[in-house]
Design a protein around this motif. Structure first.
Motif, PDB file in Angstrom:
ATOM      1  N   SER A 258       1.271  59.801  40.121  1.00 52.02           N
ATOM      2  CA  SER A 258       2.084  60.901  39.622  1.00 52.02           C
ATOM      3  C   SER A 258       3.395  60.394  39.036  1.00 52.02           C
ATOM      4  N   ALA A 259       4.014  59.410  39.700  1.00 51.18           N
ATOM      5  CA  ALA A 259       5.258  58.831  39.197  1.00 51.18           C
ATOM      6  C   ALA A 259       5.031  58.132  37.866  1.00 51.18           C
ATOM      7  N   LEU A 260       3.907  57.445  37.730  1.00 50.56           N
ATOM      8  CA  LEU A 260       3.569  56.780  36.472  1.00 50.56           C
ATOM      9  C   LEU A 260       3.426  57.792  35.346  1.00 50.56           C
ATOM     10  N   VAL A 261       2.677  58.857  35.591  1.00 48.85           N
ATOM     11  CA  VAL A 261       2.468  59.867  34.546  1.00 48.85           C
ATOM     12  C   VAL A 261       3.772  60.583  34.225  1.00 48.85           C
ATOM     13  N   GLY A 262       4.622  60.805  35.223  1.00 48.07           N
ATOM     14  CA  GLY A 262       5.917  61.429  34.953  1.00 48.07           C
ATOM     15  C   GLY A 262       6.764  60.593  34.014  1.00 48.07           C
ATOM     16  N   ALA A 263       6.803  59.285  34.236  1.00 49.85           N
ATOM     17  CA  ALA A 263       7.548  58.398  33.344  1.00 49.85           C
ATOM     18  C   ALA A 263       6.940  58.401  31.943  1.00 49.85           C
ATOM     19  N   THR A 264       5.628  58.402  31.882  1.00 46.75           N
ATOM     20  CA  THR A 264       4.936  58.436  30.587  1.00 46.75           C
ATOM     21  C   THR A 264       5.266  59.712  29.827  1.00 46.75           C
ATOM     22  N   ARG A 265       5.274  60.835  30.539  1.00 43.10           N
ATOM     23  CA  ARG A 265       5.566  62.123  29.914  1.00 43.10           C
ATOM     24  C   ARG A 265       6.976  62.140  29.317  1.00 43.10           C
ATOM     25  N   GLU A 266       7.940  61.583  30.051  1.00 42.50           N
ATOM     26  CA  GLU A 266       9.310  61.537  29.543  1.00 42.50           C
ATOM     27  C   GLU A 266       9.413  60.659  28.307  1.00 42.50           C
ATOM     28  N   LEU A 267       8.723  59.536  28.306  1.00 42.52           N
ATOM     29  CA  LEU A 267       8.734  58.658  27.128  1.00 42.52           C
ATOM     30  C   LEU A 267       8.046  59.317  25.944  1.00 42.52           C
ATOM     31  N   ASP A 268       6.976  60.042  26.206  1.00 42.39           N
ATOM     32  CA  ASP A 268       6.282  60.766  25.140  1.00 42.39           C
ATOM     33  C   ASP A 268       7.199  61.812  24.510  1.00 42.39           C
TER      34      ASP A 268
END
Length: 244
Positions: A160-170
């Motif tokens: 979940s933390a990985l996807v959260g960081a990815t979402r912010e970068l996106d």
């Protein structure tokens, strides 16, 4: 692009992505020390101190709930730094636990200081080695030795933390006309979710994620379920509610 000594480009992404490279204010434990067995040395048990600090901030008496939130918070910081560097610089700083100083009594997001900037390749294998095996595996082991936490819960938190960081970068990449940043972040995240330590944690659709475990945040006073939770609504609060 080479890494600059102050990792300046990360600052534009927000607080979770910032990594300090100046000397920390006073003697702070390294994350390597924090992941070790608890002992009454000069720093005390940094990981237990962090869980206690998070419990106070959340207003919960359940140490395992605070431990889960603390683990996800640190995972979010590590993923943000690593993924942000990979997406912006095309390189990742060496984040070996012995090189990172940490303030367990600090606020959120976790304060981290890197004692030296050395670039590594920005590929999935390197990120998995640096973050998953270098940090999240020993962090999970340390927390499980102190608290009753299911492996699936910790794996779900890491994913979940990985996807959260990815979402912010996106989002950042799209707002600033840097679709290359968004594409690189999504590609790396997709590969990382296939790693054995994260495989089966949930389902990724674009930048939306549905995990197969619960982080226990619903047990915090006034808390509820997170956007990627396996539960549609908070389950009846009981010590035996499923958590992974």
């Amino acid at each position: 692009m080479d890494l600059d000594p102050s990792l300046t480009a990360l600052r534009r992404l927000g607080g979770f992505f910032v990594l300090r490279t100046a000397a920390p204010p006073g003697p702070l434990p390294s994350l390597e020390e924090a992941y070790g067995p608890g002992r009454p040395d000069v720093h005390g048990d940094a990981l237990t101190a962090r869980v206690r600090r998070v419990a106070g901030a959340l207003g919960t008496r359940e140490a395992r709930v605070a431990a889960s939130v603390a683990q996800q918070g640190l995972a979010a910081r590590l993923w943000s730094v690593a993924l942000g560097s990979a997406a912006l610089y095309g390189a990742v700083p060496d984040l070996a636990p012995r090189l990172l100083r940490w303030d367990p009594e600090g606020g959120a997001p976790d304060d981290l200081w890197l004692t030296g900037v050395r670039p590594l390749p920005a590929d999935t294998a390197t990120l998995a080695e640096v973050v998953l095996r270098g940090h999240l595996e020993p962090l999970a082991a340390a927390l499980r030795s102190r608290h009753r936490l299911a492996p699936g819960l910790l794996r779900g938190n890491a994913a979940s933390a990985l996807v959260g960081a990815t979402r912010e970068l996106d989002r950042w990449g799209r707002r600033h006309g840097r679709t290359d940043v968004a594409v690189r972040a999504r590609r790396l995240a997709s590969g990382l979710l296939g790693e054995p330590l994260l495989a089966g944690a949930g389902t990724l659709t674009g930048t939306a994620f549905r995990r197969r475990s619960c982080c226990l945040y619903y047990r915090v006073p006034g808390g509820g379920v997170c956007g990627d939770c396996c539960f549609a609504r908070p389950p009846r609060s009981s010590p035996h509610a499923p958590s992974g």
